[in-house]
Structure formats: C-alpha cells, structure tokens
Design a protein around this motif. Structure first.
Motif, PDB file in Angstrom:
ATOM      1  N   GLU A 184    -119.849  27.127 -56.235  1.00  0.00           N
ATOM      2  CA  GLU A 184    -120.892  26.125 -56.034  1.00  0.00           C
ATOM      3  C   GLU A 184    -120.552  24.953 -56.953  1.00  0.00           C
ATOM      4  N   CYS A 185    -120.422  23.765 -56.381  1.00  0.00           N
ATOM      5  CA  CYS A 185    -119.937  22.598 -57.129  1.00  0.00           C
ATOM      6  C   CYS A 185    -120.952  21.462 -57.042  1.00  0.00           C
ATOM      7  N   ARG A 186    -121.155  20.807 -58.196  1.00  0.00           N
ATOM      8  CA  ARG A 186    -122.061  19.660 -58.246  1.00  0.00           C
ATOM      9  C   ARG A 186    -121.488  18.608 -59.194  1.00  0.00           C
ATOM     10  N   TRP A 187    -121.697  17.363 -58.845  1.00  0.00           N
ATOM     11  CA  TRP A 187    -121.264  16.241 -59.688  1.00  0.00           C
ATOM     12  C   TRP A 187    -122.428  15.305 -59.926  1.00  0.00           C
ATOM     13  N   ALA A 188    -122.498  14.785 -61.133  1.00  0.00           N
ATOM     14  CA  ALA A 188    -123.407  13.704 -61.493  1.00  0.00           C
ATOM     15  C   ALA A 188    -122.525  12.638 -62.131  1.00  0.00           C
ATOM     16  N   GLY A 189    -122.159  11.639 -61.323  1.00  0.00           N
ATOM     17  CA  GLY A 189    -121.225  10.630 -61.811  1.00  0.00           C
ATOM     18  C   GLY A 189    -119.855  11.250 -62.021  1.00  0.00           C
ATOM     19  N   ASN A 190    -119.341  11.156 -63.236  1.00  0.00           N
ATOM     20  CA  ASN A 190    -118.018  11.696 -63.555  1.00  0.00           C
ATOM     21  C   ASN A 190    -118.066  13.074 -64.208  1.00  0.00           C
ATOM     22  N   GLU A 191    -119.245  13.699 -64.230  1.00  0.00           N
ATOM     23  CA  GLU A 191    -119.414  15.026 -64.830  1.00  0.00           C
ATOM     24  C   GLU A 191    -119.686  16.040 -63.728  1.00  0.00           C
ATOM     25  N   GLY A 192    -118.878  17.093 -63.673  1.00  0.00           N
ATOM     26  CA  GLY A 192    -119.043  18.101 -62.626  1.00  0.00           C
ATOM     27  C   GLY A 192    -119.126  19.508 -63.176  1.00  0.00           C
ATOM     28  N   THR A 193    -119.769  20.388 -62.401  1.00  0.00           N
ATOM     29  CA  THR A 193    -119.786  21.816 -62.714  1.00  0.00           C
ATOM     30  C   THR A 193    -119.245  22.564 -61.504  1.00  0.00           C
ATOM     31  N   LEU A 194    -118.366  23.503 -61.763  1.00  0.00           N
ATOM     32  CA  LEU A 194    -117.829  24.385 -60.732  1.00  0.00           C
ATOM     33  C   LEU A 194    -118.214  25.791 -61.165  1.00  0.00           C
ATOM     34  N   ASP A 195    -119.172  26.387 -60.471  1.00  0.00           N
ATOM     35  CA  ASP A 195    -119.696  27.707 -60.788  1.00  0.00           C
ATOM     36  C   ASP A 195    -118.987  28.713 -59.885  1.00  0.00           C
ATOM     37  N   GLU A 196    -118.024  29.455 -60.463  1.00  0.00           N
ATOM     38  CA  GLU A 196    -117.159  30.347 -59.693  1.00  0.00           C
ATOM     39  C   GLU A 196    -117.620  31.798 -59.838  1.00  0.00           C
ATOM     40  N   ASP A 197    -117.811  32.486 -58.699  1.00  0.00           N
ATOM     41  CA  ASP A 197    -118.132  33.910 -58.671  1.00  0.00           C
ATOM     42  C   ASP A 197    -116.983  34.649 -58.002  1.00  0.00           C
ATOM     43  N   PHE A 198    -116.256  35.453 -58.798  1.00  0.00           N
ATOM     44  CA  PHE A 198    -115.099  36.207 -58.310  1.00  0.00           C
ATOM     45  C   PHE A 198    -115.507  37.638 -57.992  1.00  0.00           C
ATOM     46  N   THR A 199    -114.954  38.175 -56.901  1.00  0.00           N
ATOM     47  CA  THR A 199    -115.049  39.600 -56.586  1.00  0.00           C
ATOM     48  C   THR A 199    -113.626  40.083 -56.359  1.00  0.00           C
ATOM     49  N   TYR A 200    -113.202  41.061 -57.181  1.00  0.00           N
ATOM     50  CA  TYR A 200    -111.827  41.562 -57.128  1.00  0.00           C
ATOM     51  C   TYR A 200    -111.723  42.792 -56.232  1.00  0.00           C
ATOM     52  N   SER A 201    -110.509  43.088 -55.789  1.00  0.00           N
ATOM     53  CA  SER A 201    -110.265  44.196 -54.869  1.00  0.00           C
ATOM     54  C   SER A 201    -110.645  45.549 -55.471  1.00  0.00           C
ATOM     55  N   ASP A 202    -110.696  45.646 -56.798  1.00  0.00           N
ATOM     56  CA  ASP A 202    -111.098  46.908 -57.431  1.00  0.00           C
ATOM     57  C   ASP A 202    -112.612  47.001 -57.630  1.00  0.00           C
ATOM     58  N   GLY A 203    -113.352  46.003 -57.108  1.00  0.00           N
ATOM     59  CA  GLY A 203    -114.809  46.012 -57.190  1.00  0.00           C
ATOM     60  C   GLY A 203    -115.384  45.293 -58.393  1.00  0.00           C
ATOM     61  N   THR A 204    -114.546  44.893 -59.343  1.00  0.00           N
ATOM     62  CA  THR A 204    -115.063  44.179 -60.508  1.00  0.00           C
ATOM     63  C   THR A 204    -115.443  42.759 -60.123  1.00  0.00           C
ATOM     64  N   LYS A 205    -116.342  42.199 -60.907  1.00  0.00           N
ATOM     65  CA  LYS A 205    -116.823  40.836 -60.671  1.00  0.00           C
ATOM     66  C   LYS A 205    -116.647  40.021 -61.949  1.00  0.00           C
ATOM     67  N   GLN A 206    -116.535  38.724 -61.767  1.00  0.00           N
ATOM     68  CA  GLN A 206    -116.378  37.813 -62.902  1.00  0.00           C
ATOM     69  C   GLN A 206    -116.988  36.469 -62.529  1.00  0.00           C
ATOM     70  N   ARG A 207    -117.532  35.798 -63.519  1.00  0.00           N
ATOM     71  CA  ARG A 207    -118.073  34.454 -63.307  1.00  0.00           C
ATOM     72  C   ARG A 207    -117.415  33.506 -64.305  1.00  0.00           C
ATOM     73  N   ARG A 208    -117.064  32.320 -63.825  1.00  0.00           N
ATOM     74  CA  ARG A 208    -116.526  31.270 -64.692  1.00  0.00           C
ATOM     75  C   ARG A 208    -117.253  29.980 -64.331  1.00  0.00           C
ATOM     76  N   LEU A 209    -117.767  29.313 -65.331  1.00  0.00           N
ATOM     77  CA  LEU A 209    -118.449  28.041 -65.131  1.00  0.00           C
ATOM     78  C   LEU A 209    -117.603  26.943 -65.767  1.00  0.00           C
ATOM     79  N   TRP A 210    -116.977  26.125 -64.921  1.00  0.00           N
ATOM     80  CA  TRP A 210    -116.188  24.993 -65.385  1.00  0.00           C
ATOM     81  C   TRP A 210    -117.105  23.786 -65.540  1.00  0.00           C
TER      82      TRP A 210
END
Length: 176
Positions: free
Chosen positions: A65-91
């Motif tokens: 999920e990505c949003r920008w306000a002017g030149n500032e952006g957030t990329l909210d990443e939700d990963f699901t791996y083949s082994d069932g584990t999950k991870q989140r990274r917020l850029w």
C-alpha cells in the motif's frame, strides 16, 4: 609484441566484464520511471530468493500500500513467504532533486540511497537480515526497471563483505 597486445586485450576484457552498469545507461529508456506515480495506490509482487548457486531457497508474495504527500512517500509492504512466515516492512521514501531518492525502514541500517534515470532505479542499502539466531548486515544492490505503466521488474544482488550471497527477483503489478 603481438603477445603483449593479446595479454593487454585479455586484461581489458576481464576488467570490462567486472564493470557494473550505471543508472545513467538507462536515461533514454521508456516509459519514464517516477516512483511517486508507480508506487501510489496498491502494488502486488511475486518473488524468489536464490542462493549464490542459483537455487531457489524461498518464494514470496508481497502486497504494498503506497501513499505520497508531495515528495514524502510510504510503502507499506506485507510479505508472505512460501514457508508460511510473514513480514512487514514500512519504507519512508523522500524524492530529492535530479531523480534521487532516500529511504528508511526499521530493518535498514542507516539510509537507502537511490537514483532514477529513464525507466530504471538503482537503490543501495544495508539490510539487517535475521539468519538463525544472528542478524547479518548485508548490502543490497537493488535495480528496478519499469516495463509498462503497470509492470515493473526488480533484481537485487545481496552481498556481505564483498561475497555474493544470492539474488532477489521480483515482478510488480500496479493495480489500476
């Protein structure tokens, strides 16, 4: 004399084979990549991690999920791996002048630096990667190539202390 010329040519060819591409090499490529336009809204991705021998060791999907306000952006990443584990990274990404970008995330050591030209972006950063009970700081050399307005390919080389560990390959599709 002929032997020296052959040795010099072989040495030059060897050195040229070690050269890395420069993002400026893609300046005339289309479509033009603007991270604010592409990573705005919802983007889906499918990827693999291969070890240094080329063996696929992990597959994953990512919803961003990505949003920008002017030149500032957030990329909210939700990963699901083949082994069932999950991870989140917020850029948290900032667009600077001249096609440059900086970014931060909780598992990124320091600040990521990027440069976009034409249809390509080169993004470099150090990732704090959990490996068993330890955390390794690995260098990520991340290249993104905009193929169409909705499709982007991503290839990342991962290394530690100059030793190639593997690669991440991703395909992104922007929802319209």
């Amino acid at each position: 004399m002929k032997r020296r010329s052959l040795l010099a040519a072989a040495g030059a060819a060897t050195l040229a084979g070690c050269a890395t591409p420069d993002v400026a090499d893609y300046a005339s490529e289309k479509p033009q990549l603007d991270l604010r336009a592409y990573f705005n809204g919802h983007v889906d991705g499918w990827g693999i991690f291969t070890d240094r021998s080329g063996k696929v060791v992990k597959r994953f999907v990512v919803a961003i999920e990505c949003r920008w306000a002017g030149n500032e952006g957030t990329l909210d990443e939700d990963f699901t791996y083949s082994d069932g584990t999950k991870q989140r990274r917020l850029w948290r990404v900032t667009k600077l002048e001249g096609g440059r970008y900086t970014g931060r995330a909780d598992d990124v050591v320091g600040e990521a630096q990027g440069q976009a030209r034409g249809n390509a972006l080169r993004w470099n950063y150090t990732l704090a990667l959990p490996v068993g009970e330890r955390v390794w700081n690995v260098q990520m050399d991340d290249w993104m190539y905009l193929m169409t307005d909705t499709v982007m390919l991503n290839r990342t080389s991962m290394s530690k202390l100059g030793l190639h560990l593997g690669e991440v390959t991703l395909s992104f599709t922007k929802r319209t």
